[in-house]
Design a protein around this motif. Structure first.
Motif, mmCIF file in Angstrom:
data_model
loop_
_atom_site.group_PDB
_atom_site.id
_atom_site.type_symbol
_atom_site.label_atom_id
_atom_site.label_comp_id
_atom_site.label_asym_id
_atom_site.label_seq_id
_atom_site.Cartn_x
_atom_site.Cartn_y
_atom_site.Cartn_z
ATOM 1 N N TRP A 11 60.094 64.070 84.802
ATOM 2 C CA TRP A 11 60.829 63.638 83.594
ATOM 3 C C TRP A 11 61.185 62.150 83.647
ATOM 4 C CZ3 TRP A 11 62.579 68.888 84.836
ATOM 5 C CH2 TRP A 11 62.275 69.824 83.842
ATOM 6 N N ASP A 13 61.488 58.246 85.819
ATOM 7 C CA ASP A 13 62.248 57.711 86.958
ATOM 8 C C ASP A 13 61.721 58.197 88.304
ATOM 9 O OD1 ASP A 13 63.863 56.468 85.067
ATOM 10 O OD2 ASP A 13 65.235 58.174 84.989
ATOM 11 N N LYS A 16 57.988 54.713 89.426
ATOM 12 C CA LYS A 16 56.736 54.088 88.956
ATOM 13 C C LYS A 16 56.753 52.574 89.211
ATOM 14 C CE LYS A 16 57.544 55.850 84.865
ATOM 15 N NZ LYS A 16 58.662 56.763 85.160
ATOM 16 N N ASN A 38 62.937 51.808 76.350
ATOM 17 C CA ASN A 38 63.609 52.999 76.898
ATOM 18 C C ASN A 38 63.301 53.118 78.396
ATOM 19 O OD1 ASN A 38 60.918 53.520 76.218
ATOM 20 N ND2 ASN A 38 61.275 55.627 75.539
ATOM 21 N N GLY A 40 62.899 52.002 82.292
ATOM 22 C CA GLY A 40 63.606 51.128 83.227
ATOM 23 C C GLY A 40 62.881 51.264 84.550
ATOM 24 N N THR A 126 68.985 60.495 73.794
ATOM 25 C CA THR A 126 68.028 59.382 73.868
ATOM 26 C C THR A 126 68.661 58.171 74.545
ATOM 27 O OG1 THR A 126 68.632 58.231 71.805
ATOM 28 C CG2 THR A 126 67.095 60.088 71.604
ATOM 29 N N ILE A 131 63.560 54.132 69.741
ATOM 30 C CA ILE A 131 62.180 54.558 70.005
ATOM 31 C C ILE A 131 61.685 55.592 68.974
ATOM 32 C CG2 ILE A 131 60.641 55.604 71.733
ATOM 33 C CD1 ILE A 131 61.852 52.850 72.597
ATOM 34 N N GLY A 132 62.435 56.682 68.824
ATOM 35 C CA GLY A 132 62.013 57.744 67.894
ATOM 36 C C GLY A 132 61.828 57.209 66.476
ATOM 37 N N ALA A 221 54.988 54.809 81.124
ATOM 38 C CA ALA A 221 56.452 54.851 81.159
ATOM 39 C C ALA A 221 56.852 56.319 80.972
ATOM 40 C CB ALA A 221 57.033 53.995 80.048
ATOM 41 N N GLN A 222 58.110 56.624 81.193
ATOM 42 C CA GLN A 222 58.621 58.002 81.118
ATOM 43 C C GLN A 222 57.803 58.919 82.046
ATOM 44 O OE1 GLN A 222 58.200 56.404 77.614
ATOM 45 N NE2 GLN A 222 60.055 55.516 78.402
ATOM 46 N N LEU A 226 58.135 64.456 79.430
ATOM 47 C CA LEU A 226 58.791 63.859 78.256
ATOM 48 C C LEU A 226 57.764 63.558 77.177
ATOM 49 C CD1 LEU A 226 61.291 61.383 79.994
ATOM 50 C CD2 LEU A 226 61.919 63.375 78.618
ATOM 51 N N THR A 237 60.367 62.260 74.602
ATOM 52 C CA THR A 237 60.336 60.970 73.933
ATOM 53 C C THR A 237 59.286 61.067 72.819
ATOM 54 O OG1 THR A 237 60.325 58.580 74.281
ATOM 55 C CG2 THR A 237 58.655 59.859 75.494
ATOM 56 N N VAL A 271 67.176 62.669 82.841
ATOM 57 C CA VAL A 271 68.308 62.050 82.117
ATOM 58 C C VAL A 271 68.247 62.554 80.683
ATOM 59 C CG1 VAL A 271 69.604 59.896 81.917
ATOM 60 C CG2 VAL A 271 67.462 59.913 83.161
ATOM 61 N N GLY A 272 69.396 62.822 80.107
ATOM 62 C CA GLY A 272 69.402 63.332 78.734
ATOM 63 C C GLY A 272 69.381 64.849 78.746
#
Ligand code: GDP
Ligand code: IMO
Ligand code: MG
Length: 424
Positions: A11, A13, A16, A38, A40, A126, A131-132, A221-222, A226, A237, A271-272
């Protein structure tokens, strides 16, 4: 020559950023293909920690060219801030950063609409980065793209058209104040001046690079869970972090992609909101969060933590075509006497055959655990596989068999040197 897609297999993090930084030593170009600020992605070099949101993590390696593909949604304010921080740290992006004409722009109303939809009672949790709503406009064919920055009249017209609709929505449906159209136009005309030098025909650039034999790393990413198509919908996402997204998000045809590399955290975090079968809400979960410093790199929110879910990663490996992986944060498990691994799910007393596609069932499944011995030794200084304790090797062997992957890299700490390469 290799064109490698790097995907988060859980999910998000997974680490990467760190692994892109390690791998980018061997690549000429690093390209983001989806998502936006979105993300990090953390890279630690010496005593410095960099958190990249939009610019590929390869930017920290001298000589590596970084590309933002069309699949990414670009927040110009976030991008310019990131460029500024890099410059402050002596890292120049000039001549090393290219952005696709076709990437969509995050507009102030996207962030506002994101926060409004999160204030209702159906929260996704989120990152609030717009993003959405930006991807909604992209697929509704109303989006404003990087290419529009190049034509003042078109940009102004599109902002006016969008604002007419968004202001009606804000005022009549959400009871909010209208946004000032001229203010937004002026703000984006200013961005145009600063972003113009980076705008490039990305599919042409990347395909020429491949023809010249240059290696490309595609930085997802992500994470796969997700993904808007394959993840735990609707708690996902709005893009495709899975390997297929790398092609549509850059203009590199699938036939040119040579491998898919997975990033796998040695346990699980999220997260989320949304289902998380192996989540630990007790002191063991707290211990994982503390040992792993599991707080969001973008929002600072505490991450939910749980045991490794091999059933979920096996599904992720299948949909991404992952061949080999980097196992990250293995050191975090060093303080546990017993470590559990989820090898399947049970629903209403029956073993589940394949990964459930609906959250209603996923919320009800019970993980089937195998318990392994911990190793209780600090492994953060281990430089080779041979130096790892026997019990650590048993854990690695177990999860790789259960989730069906081959391990190429083992990460035992956030720093570059805390990395074990299986092939030397
Ligand atoms: P990403 O979004 O996948 O790039 O991952 P994040 O950067 O959001 O989160 C990963 C966190 O774990 C960062 O703080 C990294 O510095 C850290 N990290 C990465 N690899 C390791 C590791 O092997 N061990 C430990 N202890 N931390 C790691
Ligand atoms: P990196 O690249 C972890 C999560 C959010 C939320 C859901 C939707 O650092 O791994 P969004 O703002 O995208 O509409 O939020 O997705 N999410 C992430 N979780 N790591 C990320 O990125 C994430 N990006 C989005 O927490 O649950
Ligand atoms: Mg992250």
């Amino acid at each position: 020559m290799s064109v490698t897609v790097l995907v988060g297999s859980q999910w998000g993090d997974e680490g990467k950023g760190k692994i892109v930084d390690i791998l980018s030593e061997k690549y000429r170009i690093v390209t983001r293909y989806q998502g936006g600020a979105n993300a990090g992605h953390t890279v630690e070099i010496g005593d410095k920690q960099y958190i990249l949101h939009l610019i590929p993590s390869g930017i920290l390696r001298e000589g590596v060219v970084c590309v933002i593909g069309n699949g990414v949604v670009v927040d110009p304010a976030a991008l310019l801030e990131e460029i500024r921080i890099l410059k402050e740290n002596g890292i120049s992006v000039d001549g090393r950063l290219f952005i696709s004409h076709n990437a969509h722009l995050i507009m102030p109303y996207h962030k506002l609409l994101d926060s409004i939809s999160e204030s209702g009672n159906k929260k996704i949790g989120t990152t609030g980065r717009g993003i959405g709503p930006c991807y909604i406009d992209k697929f509704a064919r109303k989006g404003i793209r990087i290419v529009d920055l190049l034509n003042k009249d078109v940009l102004e017209r599109k902002i006016r058209e969008n604002l007419e609709e968004k202001n009606a929505l804000l005022e009549k449906v959400y009871g909010q104040e209208k946004l000032d159209v001229d203010e937004i136009i002026n703000e984006y005309l200013q961005f145009d001046k600063e972003i113009d030098p980076y705008i490039t025909d990305v599919p042409l650039y990347l395909n020429n690079a491949i023809a010249e034999g240059k290696s490309i790393l595609l930085e997802g990413a992500q994470g796969a869970m997700l993904d808007v198509d394959y993840g735990t919908y609707p708690y996902v996402t709005s893009s495709n972090p899975t390997a297929g997204g790398a092609s549509t998000g850059t203009g590199i045809p699938p036939t040119k992609i040579t491998s898919v590399f997975g990033i796998v955290k040695a346990y699980t975090t999220r997260v989320g909101n949304g289902p998380f079968p192996t989540e630990l809400t007790d002191e063991e979960g707290e211990k994982l969060r503390k040992e792993g410093a599991e707080f969001g790199a973008t929002t600072g929110r505490p991450r939910r933590c749980g045991w490794f879910d091999a059933f979920l990663v096996r599904y992720s490996v299948m949909i991404n075509g992952v061949e080999s992986v980097a196992i990250t944060k293995l050191d975090v498990l060093s303080k546990f006497d017993k470590i559990k691994v989820c090898v399947g799910y049970e629903l209403n007393g029956k073993k589940v055959k394949s990964f459930p596609s609906d959250v209603e069932r996923l919320n009800k499944v019970k993980p089937i655990y195998e318990t392994l011995d911990g190793w209780n030794v600090d492994i953060t200084g281990c430089k080779t596989y041979d130096e790892l304790p026997h019990k650590t090797k048993e854990y690695l062997d177990f999860i790789s068999k259960e989730a069906n992957f081959k391990i190429e890299i083992i990460s035992v700490g956030p720093k570059r040197r805390q990395t074990i390469l299986m092939n030397g």
